[in-house]
Design an enzyme around this catalytic site. Structure first.
Site, PDB file in Angstrom:
ATOM      1  N   LYS A 127       0.844  -1.212   0.000  1.00  0.00           N
ATOM      2  CA  LYS A 127       0.000   0.000   0.000  1.00  0.00           C
ATOM      3  C   LYS A 127       0.867   1.244   0.000  1.00  0.00           C
ATOM      4  O   LYS A 127       2.049   1.214   0.363  1.00  0.00           O
ATOM      5  CB  LYS A 127      -0.930   0.026   1.219  1.00  0.00           C
ATOM      6  CG  LYS A 127      -0.241   0.053   2.597  1.00  0.00           C
ATOM      7  CD  LYS A 127       0.136   1.420   3.142  1.00  0.00           C
ATOM      8  CE  LYS A 127       0.823   1.341   4.501  1.00  0.00           C
ATOM      9  NZ  LYS A 127       1.575   2.513   4.898  1.00  0.00           N
TER      10      LYS A 127
ATOM     11  N   ASP B 224      -2.458  -1.596   9.922  1.00  0.00           N
ATOM     12  CA  ASP B 224      -2.557  -1.627   8.456  1.00  0.00           C
ATOM     13  C   ASP B 224      -3.117  -2.944   7.932  1.00  0.00           C
ATOM     14  O   ASP B 224      -3.357  -3.076   6.724  1.00  0.00           O
ATOM     15  CB  ASP B 224      -1.164  -1.445   7.825  1.00  0.00           C
ATOM     16  CG  ASP B 224      -0.630  -0.029   7.991  1.00  0.00           C
ATOM     17  OD1 ASP B 224      -1.440   0.890   8.239  1.00  0.00           O
ATOM     18  OD2 ASP B 224       0.593   0.142   7.853  1.00  0.00           O
TER      19      ASP B 224
ATOM     20  N   VAL C 189      11.026  -4.338   2.988  1.00  0.00           N
ATOM     21  CA  VAL C 189      10.791  -4.664   4.407  1.00  0.00           C
ATOM     22  C   VAL C 189      11.041  -3.405   5.247  1.00  0.00           C
ATOM     23  O   VAL C 189      12.026  -2.688   5.021  1.00  0.00           O
ATOM     24  CB  VAL C 189      11.724  -5.816   4.850  1.00  0.00           C
ATOM     25  CG1 VAL C 189      11.614  -6.068   6.348  1.00  0.00           C
ATOM     26  CG2 VAL C 189      11.371  -7.085   4.070  1.00  0.00           C
ATOM     27  N   ALA C 190      10.145  -3.150   6.208  1.00  0.00           N
ATOM     28  CA  ALA C 190      10.219  -1.941   7.056  1.00  0.00           C
ATOM     29  C   ALA C 190      10.335  -0.683   6.202  1.00  0.00           C
ATOM     30  O   ALA C 190      11.079   0.240   6.503  1.00  0.00           O
ATOM     31  CB  ALA C 190      11.381  -2.020   8.055  1.00  0.00           C
ATOM     32  N   GLY C 191       9.560  -0.661   5.108  1.00  0.00           N
ATOM     33  CA  GLY C 191       9.682   0.429   4.136  1.00  0.00           C
ATOM     34  C   GLY C 191       8.526   1.407   4.141  1.00  0.00           C
ATOM     35  O   GLY C 191       8.500   2.348   3.353  1.00  0.00           O
TER      36      GLY C 191
ATOM     37  N   MET D 107       5.429   0.418   3.430  1.00  0.00           N
ATOM     38  CA  MET D 107       4.503  -0.043   2.390  1.00  0.00           C
ATOM     39  C   MET D 107       3.675  -1.241   2.849  1.00  0.00           C
ATOM     40  O   MET D 107       3.057  -1.934   2.039  1.00  0.00           O
ATOM     41  CB  MET D 107       5.279  -0.373   1.113  1.00  0.00           C
ATOM     42  CG  MET D 107       6.007   0.856   0.572  1.00  0.00           C
ATOM     43  SD  MET D 107       6.763   0.568  -1.032  1.00  0.00           S
ATOM     44  CE  MET D 107       5.320   0.641  -2.104  1.00  0.00           C
TER      45      MET D 107
ATOM     46  N   GLY E 111       4.426  -4.212   4.048  1.00  0.00           N
ATOM     47  CA  GLY E 111       4.813  -5.550   3.597  1.00  0.00           C
ATOM     48  C   GLY E 111       4.453  -6.633   4.598  1.00  0.00           C
ATOM     49  O   GLY E 111       3.837  -7.645   4.246  1.00  0.00           O
ATOM     50  N   GLY E 112       4.808  -6.446   5.868  1.00  0.00           N
ATOM     51  CA  GLY E 112       4.503  -7.434   6.904  1.00  0.00           C
ATOM     52  C   GLY E 112       3.003  -7.565   7.110  1.00  0.00           C
ATOM     53  O   GLY E 112       2.468  -8.668   7.246  1.00  0.00           O
ATOM     54  N   SER E 113       2.314  -6.424   7.100  1.00  0.00           N
ATOM     55  CA  SER E 113       0.851  -6.432   7.265  1.00  0.00           C
ATOM     56  C   SER E 113       0.196  -7.177   6.102  1.00  0.00           C
ATOM     57  O   SER E 113      -0.756  -7.946   6.304  1.00  0.00           O
ATOM     58  CB  SER E 113       0.315  -5.000   7.306  1.00  0.00           C
ATOM     59  OG  SER E 113       0.877  -4.296   8.384  1.00  0.00           O
ATOM     60  N   ALA E 114       0.689  -6.945   4.899  1.00  0.00           N
ATOM     61  CA  ALA E 114       0.107  -7.609   3.719  1.00  0.00           C
ATOM     62  C   ALA E 114       0.305  -9.120   3.802  1.00  0.00           C
ATOM     63  O   ALA E 114      -0.578  -9.894   3.418  1.00  0.00           O
ATOM     64  CB  ALA E 114       0.735  -7.056   2.444  1.00  0.00           C
TER      65      ALA E 114
HETATM   66  O1  C5P Z   1      -0.535  -1.228  14.612  1.00  0.00           O
HETATM   67  P1  C5P Z   1       0.924  -1.414  14.363  1.00  0.00           P
HETATM   68  O2  C5P Z   1       1.484  -2.564  15.150  1.00  0.00           O
HETATM   69  O3  C5P Z   1       1.277  -1.523  12.928  1.00  0.00           O
HETATM   70  O4  C5P Z   1       1.623  -0.103  14.888  1.00  0.00           O
HETATM   71  C1  C5P Z   1       3.018  -0.040  15.061  1.00  0.00           C
HETATM   72  C2  C5P Z   1       3.336   1.166  15.915  1.00  0.00           C
HETATM   73  O5  C5P Z   1       3.061   2.368  15.188  1.00  0.00           O
HETATM   74  C3  C5P Z   1       2.499   1.290  17.177  1.00  0.00           C
HETATM   75  O6  C5P Z   1       3.071   0.573  18.223  1.00  0.00           O
HETATM   76  C4  C5P Z   1       2.539   2.798  17.432  1.00  0.00           C
HETATM   77  O7  C5P Z   1       3.776   3.167  18.003  1.00  0.00           O
HETATM   78  C5  C5P Z   1       2.535   3.370  16.027  1.00  0.00           C
HETATM   79  N1  C5P Z   1       1.174   3.744  15.564  1.00  0.00           N
HETATM   80  C6  C5P Z   1       0.551   4.836  16.132  1.00  0.00           C
HETATM   81  N2  C5P Z   1      -0.699   5.193  15.691  1.00  0.00           N
HETATM   82  C7  C5P Z   1      -1.319   4.500  14.717  1.00  0.00           C
HETATM   83  C8  C5P Z   1      -0.692   3.384  14.129  1.00  0.00           C
HETATM   84  C9  C5P Z   1       0.574   3.031  14.576  1.00  0.00           C
HETATM   85  O8  C5P Z   1       1.094   5.500  17.017  1.00  0.00           O
HETATM   86  N3  C5P Z   1      -2.525   4.880  14.315  1.00  0.00           N
END
Ligand code: C5P
Length: 293
Positions: A10, A130, A91-93, A95, A97-100
């Site tokens: 994405k 995501d 990875v960790a970009g 986009m 990737g891990g969520s997809a």
């Molecule tokens: O939900 P996810 O695990 O992908 O989020 C990773 C980190 O990104 C969260 O631990 C938080 O620090 C940050 N985040 C946030 N607000 C969001 C989405 C992510 O602060 N709406």
């Protein structure tokens, strides 16, 4: 029995970031677009083993911390499988990737375990902000942590060049940096103001209006952590990108182009100038999809 599932990347065309909530997450107003850039998961009966091939393969965890394993653990009634990931998404970009990958695994679990869409989306939200979007794909307006989705009408297709970075960005660190900048009176949230203009541009399929309405409240934080990205953004716009911006929390740079040919030319020029890997992708695309062949 072998199942292949496509896991689409994405880009956030709008990323409005509100203040941190009591649970630490930030309230978002974001427009996600799925891209025709995808990983392929090949799933076979097994014992939970994950293997990865592709550009960033060595950066992907293959233990229980992988979101694929976490997705499988939510549905222990489904027989264990091995998953081979052919990785194309950085990875960790920024986009997803891990969520997809998690979304693709959830689509497999849905089929194998006869799960409802509601069960899949609830599991997706539990796995990450995501993940629900990467399950459904297309173009969606995300609120809450990004997990509450409303479809966005979109006409036509949009072409992007992406400039990749060898070193990933930590999403929590980028959000923490936004909070810190805001304490200093910097990086005020402004992106959400572009929502109406952006929805109109997407509905009309107007790439110039879309470019004018692209905004990412995380960008100042990503650039504070990675000042080396700034010249790539500037150069991309000078080379004809209609908008050059950080994808999500970065460090991938997205450049919206007028056409496929313009995106390909940007990829050549930016790659040559900065010695970085580049990709060309178009959106919108589907969400995680089981291959029927
Ligand atoms: O939900 P996810 O695990 O992908 O989020 C990773 C980190 O990104 C969260 O631990 C938080 O620090 C940050 N985040 C946030 N607000 C969001 C989405 C992510 O602060 N709406």
């Amino acid at each position: 029995m072998l199942t292949t599932v496509k896991a689409h990347a994405k880009v956030n065309l709008l990323l409005g970031v509100g203040p941190a909530r009591a649970d630490g997450f930030h309230e978002l107003s974001t427009v996600f677009m799925a891209l025709d850039l995808f990983d392929v998961l090949t799933i076979t009966p097994g014992s939970g083993k994950i293997t990865v091939t592709g550009r960033d393969a060595h950066k992907v965890p293959v233990d229980g911390s992988n979101l694929i394993s976490k997705a499988a653990a939510l549905f222990p009634q489904v027989a264990p499988v091995d998953v081979a990931i052919a990785k194309n998404i950085p990875v960790a970009g920024g986009m997803a990737g891990g969520s997809a990958n998690a979304a693709a695994m959830l689509r497999y679990l849905q089929q194998a375990g006869n799960l409802s869409d509601a069960e899949v989306l609830a599991a997706a939200a539990q796995l990450g902000s995501d993940v629900p979007f990467t399950v459904v794909g297309g173009v969606q307006h995300g609120t809450g942590r990004g997990e509450k989705l409303t479809p966005v009408p979109c006409t036509g297709e949009f072409w992007f060049c992406f400039a990749l970075s060898d070193k990933g960005c930590s999403t929590p660190e980028v959000y923490a940096t936004v909070d810190k900048l805001r304490e200093q009176g910097l990086a005020a949230p402004t992106a959400a103001q572009q929502l109406d203009a952006q929805l109109a541009a997407l509905a009309a399929g107007d790439v110039h209006a879309l470019a004018a309405a692209i905004a990412n409240d995380l960008q100042p934080a990503t650039l504070a952590l990675r000042p080396d990205l700034e010249p790539i953004l500037t150069y991309g716009e000078r080379q004809g990108a209609l908008a050059a911006f950080i994808s999500g929390s970065g460090p991938t740079i997205a450049m919206l182009a007028e056409s496929k040919a313009a995106a390909e030319q940007l990829a050549i020029n930016v790659g040559y100038m900065f010695g970085v890997a580049t990709l060309v992708a178009c959106g919108p695309a589907a969400g995680a999809t089981i291959q029927q062949d």
